[in-house]
Design an enzyme around this catalytic site. Structure first.
Site, PDB file in Angstrom:
ATOM      1  N   ASP A  19       0.830  -1.201   0.000  1.00  0.00           N
ATOM      2  CA  ASP A  19       0.000   0.000   0.000  1.00  0.00           C
ATOM      3  C   ASP A  19       0.869   1.258   0.000  1.00  0.00           C
ATOM      4  O   ASP A  19       1.729   1.442   0.854  1.00  0.00           O
ATOM      5  CB  ASP A  19      -0.916  -0.004   1.228  1.00  0.00           C
ATOM      6  N   SER A  76      -6.535   4.056  -1.711  1.00  0.00           N
ATOM      7  CA  SER A  76      -6.581   2.634  -1.354  1.00  0.00           C
ATOM      8  C   SER A  76      -7.921   2.003  -1.695  1.00  0.00           C
ATOM      9  O   SER A  76      -7.976   0.841  -2.127  1.00  0.00           O
ATOM     10  CB  SER A  76      -6.281   2.461   0.136  1.00  0.00           C
ATOM     11  N   HIS A 133     -11.544  11.849  -0.451  1.00  0.00           N
ATOM     12  CA  HIS A 133     -12.715  11.586   0.386  1.00  0.00           C
ATOM     13  C   HIS A 133     -13.877  12.522   0.038  1.00  0.00           C
ATOM     14  O   HIS A 133     -15.034  12.164   0.236  1.00  0.00           O
ATOM     15  CB  HIS A 133     -12.375  11.785   1.863  1.00  0.00           C
ATOM     16  N   ARG A 163      -3.461  15.627   4.569  1.00  0.00           N
ATOM     17  CA  ARG A 163      -2.981  14.354   4.024  1.00  0.00           C
ATOM     18  C   ARG A 163      -3.112  14.321   2.510  1.00  0.00           C
ATOM     19  O   ARG A 163      -2.160  13.991   1.811  1.00  0.00           O
ATOM     20  CB  ARG A 163      -3.772  13.174   4.623  1.00  0.00           C
ATOM     21  N   ASP A 164      -4.273  14.666   2.028  1.00  0.00           N
ATOM     22  CA  ASP A 164      -4.533  14.657   0.581  1.00  0.00           C
ATOM     23  C   ASP A 164      -4.300  16.035  -0.033  1.00  0.00           C
ATOM     24  O   ASP A 164      -4.455  16.200  -1.248  1.00  0.00           O
ATOM     25  CB  ASP A 164      -5.954  14.196   0.301  1.00  0.00           C
ATOM     26  N   ARG A 200      -8.756  15.486  10.847  1.00  0.00           N
ATOM     27  CA  ARG A 200      -9.389  14.236  10.413  1.00  0.00           C
ATOM     28  C   ARG A 200      -8.882  12.997  11.137  1.00  0.00           C
ATOM     29  O   ARG A 200      -9.613  12.018  11.258  1.00  0.00           O
ATOM     30  CB  ARG A 200      -9.174  14.047   8.908  1.00  0.00           C
ATOM     31  N   ARG A 207     -11.770   4.606  11.068  1.00  0.00           N
ATOM     32  CA  ARG A 207     -12.309   3.568  10.189  1.00  0.00           C
ATOM     33  C   ARG A 207     -12.004   2.192  10.765  1.00  0.00           C
ATOM     34  O   ARG A 207     -11.054   2.005  11.522  1.00  0.00           O
ATOM     35  CB  ARG A 207     -11.733   3.685   8.777  1.00  0.00           C
ATOM     36  N   ARG A 280     -16.480   9.110  -0.138  1.00  0.00           N
ATOM     37  CA  ARG A 280     -15.824   7.845   0.213  1.00  0.00           C
ATOM     38  C   ARG A 280     -16.270   7.442   1.609  1.00  0.00           C
ATOM     39  O   ARG A 280     -16.293   8.247   2.537  1.00  0.00           O
ATOM     40  CB  ARG A 280     -14.309   8.037   0.152  1.00  0.00           C
ATOM     41  N   ARG A 283     -14.250   6.209   6.189  1.00  0.00           N
ATOM     42  CA  ARG A 283     -13.991   7.032   7.375  1.00  0.00           C
ATOM     43  C   ARG A 283     -15.210   7.821   7.869  1.00  0.00           C
ATOM     44  O   ARG A 283     -15.059   8.689   8.727  1.00  0.00           O
ATOM     45  CB  ARG A 283     -12.809   7.968   7.127  1.00  0.00           C
ATOM     46  N   ASP A 319     -23.865  -3.802   2.346  1.00  0.00           N
ATOM     47  CA  ASP A 319     -24.287  -4.933   3.158  1.00  0.00           C
ATOM     48  C   ASP A 319     -24.850  -4.490   4.501  1.00  0.00           C
ATOM     49  O   ASP A 319     -25.781  -5.096   5.033  1.00  0.00           O
ATOM     50  CB  ASP A 319     -23.108  -5.891   3.359  1.00  0.00           C
ATOM     51  N   LYS A 356      -5.996  -1.674   6.885  1.00  0.00           N
ATOM     52  CA  LYS A 356      -6.216  -2.051   5.489  1.00  0.00           C
ATOM     53  C   LYS A 356      -7.036  -3.331   5.336  1.00  0.00           C
ATOM     54  O   LYS A 356      -7.186  -3.830   4.205  1.00  0.00           O
ATOM     55  CB  LYS A 356      -4.866  -2.214   4.777  1.00  0.00           C
ATOM     56  N   ASP A 424       1.850   3.404   2.983  1.00  0.00           N
ATOM     57  CA  ASP A 424       0.793   4.410   2.936  1.00  0.00           C
ATOM     58  C   ASP A 424       0.605   5.110   4.282  1.00  0.00           C
ATOM     59  O   ASP A 424       0.658   6.332   4.374  1.00  0.00           O
ATOM     60  CB  ASP A 424      -0.515   3.763   2.503  1.00  0.00           C
ATOM     61  N   HIS A 428       1.862   8.873   5.076  1.00  0.00           N
ATOM     62  CA  HIS A 428       0.946   9.980   5.357  1.00  0.00           C
ATOM     63  C   HIS A 428       1.431  10.881   6.496  1.00  0.00           C
ATOM     64  O   HIS A 428       0.911  11.987   6.658  1.00  0.00           O
ATOM     65  CB  HIS A 428      -0.445   9.450   5.702  1.00  0.00           C
ATOM     66  N   ASP A 465      -1.467  -0.283  -4.720  1.00  0.00           N
ATOM     67  CA  ASP A 465      -2.749   0.321  -5.062  1.00  0.00           C
ATOM     68  C   ASP A 465      -2.628   1.774  -5.488  1.00  0.00           C
ATOM     69  O   ASP A 465      -3.506   2.306  -6.164  1.00  0.00           O
ATOM     70  CB  ASP A 465      -3.718   0.195  -3.894  1.00  0.00           C
ATOM     71  N   HIS A 466      -1.541   2.435  -5.112  1.00  0.00           N
ATOM     72  CA  HIS A 466      -1.282   3.834  -5.458  1.00  0.00           C
ATOM     73  C   HIS A 466       0.090   4.197  -4.891  1.00  0.00           C
ATOM     74  O   HIS A 466       0.679   3.431  -4.129  1.00  0.00           O
ATOM     75  CB  HIS A 466      -2.346   4.778  -4.875  1.00  0.00           C
ATOM     76  N   HIS A 495      -1.232  11.123  -1.310  1.00  0.00           N
ATOM     77  CA  HIS A 495      -0.901  10.159  -2.344  1.00  0.00           C
ATOM     78  C   HIS A 495      -0.241  10.877  -3.516  1.00  0.00           C
ATOM     79  O   HIS A 495      -0.159  12.103  -3.547  1.00  0.00           O
ATOM     80  CB  HIS A 495      -2.159   9.434  -2.807  1.00  0.00           C
TER      81      HIS A 495
END
Length: 549
Positions: A19, A76, A133, A163-164, A200, A207, A280, A283, A319, A356, A424, A428, A465-466, A495
């Site tokens: 990751d 992710s 997100h 982070r992003d 955050r 999560r 997303r 979280r 679900d 993860k 990951d 971060h 994944d990234h 990322h």
């Protein structure tokens, strides 16, 4: 179809997802190339123990994973979705953009919110334009629509990013929001205010039930209005910075905005409406539960406001039925690689640490929380440490590697998938030395996994994944490092747009070579798995990255 009893794994296929490990040239802030990681770096270079292996760079961002543009970073959730699905389909951000364009977002659920326009309309989510997100333009569009429709009081509960987006920019994002709210209030003759907030990583956005105190902080700040009081959000940030000049935006403590009498300006009350504007879901599932669930036992919440309406931007967990009401319907993902393998009677094992675990299960399986065949599928979760990950940067790499080795040696599973989280989660934090340690810990685990695969005469696939930890200093448009006013390099905690590795190491008697796929991306991984397991590849799948003979 093979039966569980007859399905052995004398030559297992193991997929290791690293990751946040992308591919970039060697620089001082590249934790991958700076690490003492002989196995991983050798494999990326195309050799393992002096023998050639297949090593390809593949895409993991932008349109290659269903995001709106190639300027959009992968993440992710998107990465595991696309990798497990074997196809490219619109992801959360792109779905939401389309719903705004065609007007679908203003359907029945939005009308339910607007039926509460004489009450408070709350918006909770990440104040960011990172497009991972959430996006600020979505928030602004919703607020404008609410005000135009006659909402009397609009309350924003922003969570700061770091982070992003570039860290240390919370004040700029807040100033932009406050100016927008002032204009909205003036134009539409309503009240539009910031009611609470925080970073955050310690407020609201936990999560996988890793740390419910994060959600409790959000409940107290947003719903009760009982977090540390300040006369404004700007005053809160100023005071919090004064107390800890180095605090990251993502770790800003929770706060509540109060009036001159000390009364919260935006606590949640009976008959209010709450819109969670993150698209997303991972979280915000827990804050949704805290705002709706009865009975609720994760922390001492107390009673809910009566008849509180809580809606989400998208369906976060199909679900679990969370949320019950959402603005944008999801893309249904069926025919994932694990569904096909389960149908074919092939046993599978999935393992990751808590941070993860949902990625190698829920997201990998096309946003499905349940197994396709409980007899054939084994999932193992390794509890993550409840600390800032730069403090224990090895995370659970060793334990994850141990679990994979045990699964291989059991001989039960033709297909094994795992996720190593350190690239990951430590990336971060923006901590370069810690991120290097994380990569080295992953390499140590991979060495043992590779040895077990070799002993079983199986095949090891390594991908990501990234990107993340391969670029840990922010760059300008020309690629030059960015420095703050004090001449200190600005850490990059988000990322990246980097390609990621795809490595195939085969110890069976067959021959595998690169399939020569153009525009190869992580969407090609699922077909590759099917090809290596001798299974038919659906016509709508992206082609396999390998040729097998």
């Amino acid at each position: 179809m093979a039966s569980p009893e007859s399905n052995t794994a004398s030559s297992p296929l193991v997929l290791a997802i690293l990751d946040g490990v992308g591919l970039e040239g060697p620089t001082a802030d590249n934790a991958v190339t700076s690490a003492a990681a002989p196995f991983l770096l050798g494999a990326i270079g195309g050799t393992v123990n002096g023998q050639p292996v297949v090593s390809l760079p593949i895409h993991a961002h932008g349109v290659a994973v269903g995001l709106p543009t190639d300027a959009d970073m992968g993440n992710s959730e998107v990465g595991h979705n696309i990798m497990g699905a074997g196809r490219i389909f619109d992801q959360g951000a792109k779905q939401v953009e389309e719903a705004f364009r065609n007007g679908d977002i203003w359907g029945e659920t939005w009308q339910m919110v607007m039926a509460r326009q004489q009450r408070q309309i709350h918006f909770v989510g990440l104040l960011s334009d990172g497009n991972v997100h959430s996006h600020i333009r979505h928030l602004k569009a919703l607020v404008t629509a609410a005000a135009t429709a006659g909402a009397q009081k609009i309350v924003i509960h922003p969570l700061f990013d770091g982070r992003d987006v570039i860290d240390g920019t919370a004040e700029a994002y807040l100033a932009d929001l406050e100016a927008f709210l002032a204009d909205t209030a003036s134009t539409h003759r309503c009240t539009a205010v910031v009611g609470s907030g925080g970073g955050r990583m310690i407020v609201t956005m936990d999560r996988y039930e890793a740390d419910w105190t994060i959600v409790e902080n959000g409940w107290k700040a947003h719903a009760q209005g009982s977090a540390r009081p300040f006369p404004s959000a700007a005053a809160a940030l100023a005071a919090l910075r004064a107390e800890d000049a180095g605090v990251s935006d993502q770790y800003l403590p929770p706060f509540t905005v109060v009036d001159e009498a000390g009364v919260p300006v935006g606590a949640m009350h009976d008959n209010d409406a709450v819109v969670i504007f993150n698209f997303r879901g991972d979280r915000v599932v827990e804050i949704y539960r805290a705002l709706t669930e009865e009975p609720f036992t994760a922390f001492a919440r107390g009673p809910l406001p009566e008849n509180l309406l809580v809606v989400g931007m998208t369906l976060y967990d199909g679900d679990m039925g969370i949320p019950a009401h959402f603005l944008v319907p999801p893309t249904r993902v069926t025919g994932t690689v694990s569904e096909l393998l389960a149908t074919a009677g092939i046993a599978q094992y999935a393992v990751a640490e808590t941070q993860k675990f949902g990625h190698v299960t829920y997201f990998w399986n096309g946003n499905r929380s349940e197994k396709f065949n409980a007899q054939l599928e084994t999932w193992e979760e390794i509890p993550s440490d409840n600390v800032s990950f730069d403090k224990l940067p090895k995370m659970k790499a060793k334990e994850t590697g141990d679990a994979v080795v045990a699964a291989i040696e059991s001989g039960k599973y033709p297909f094994i998938r795992c996720n190593f989280a350190g690239g990951d989660m430590v990336g971060h934090t923006g901590d370069i030395p810690a991120s290097i340690i994380a990569v080295e810990a992953i390499d140590e685990a991979l060495i043992r996994v590779n040895a077990a695969v070799k002993a079983a005469r199986g095949t090891l696939l390594i991908t990501a994944d990234h990107g993340n930890c391969e670029v840990l200093i922010e760059r300008d448009k020309n690629g030059a490092p960015l420095f703050d006013a004090h001449g200190v390099a600005v850490p990059k905690k988000s990322h990246t747009l980097s390609p990621v590795p795809f490595i195939a190491i085969d110890y069976s008697t067959r021959t595998i070579t690169s399939g020569g796929v153009s525009d190869a991306g992580i969407s090609n991984v699922a077909a590759t798995i099917l090809a290596l397991l001798g299974q038919p590849i659906p016509a709508d799948y992206r082609p396999a990255l390998l040729s097998v003979s």
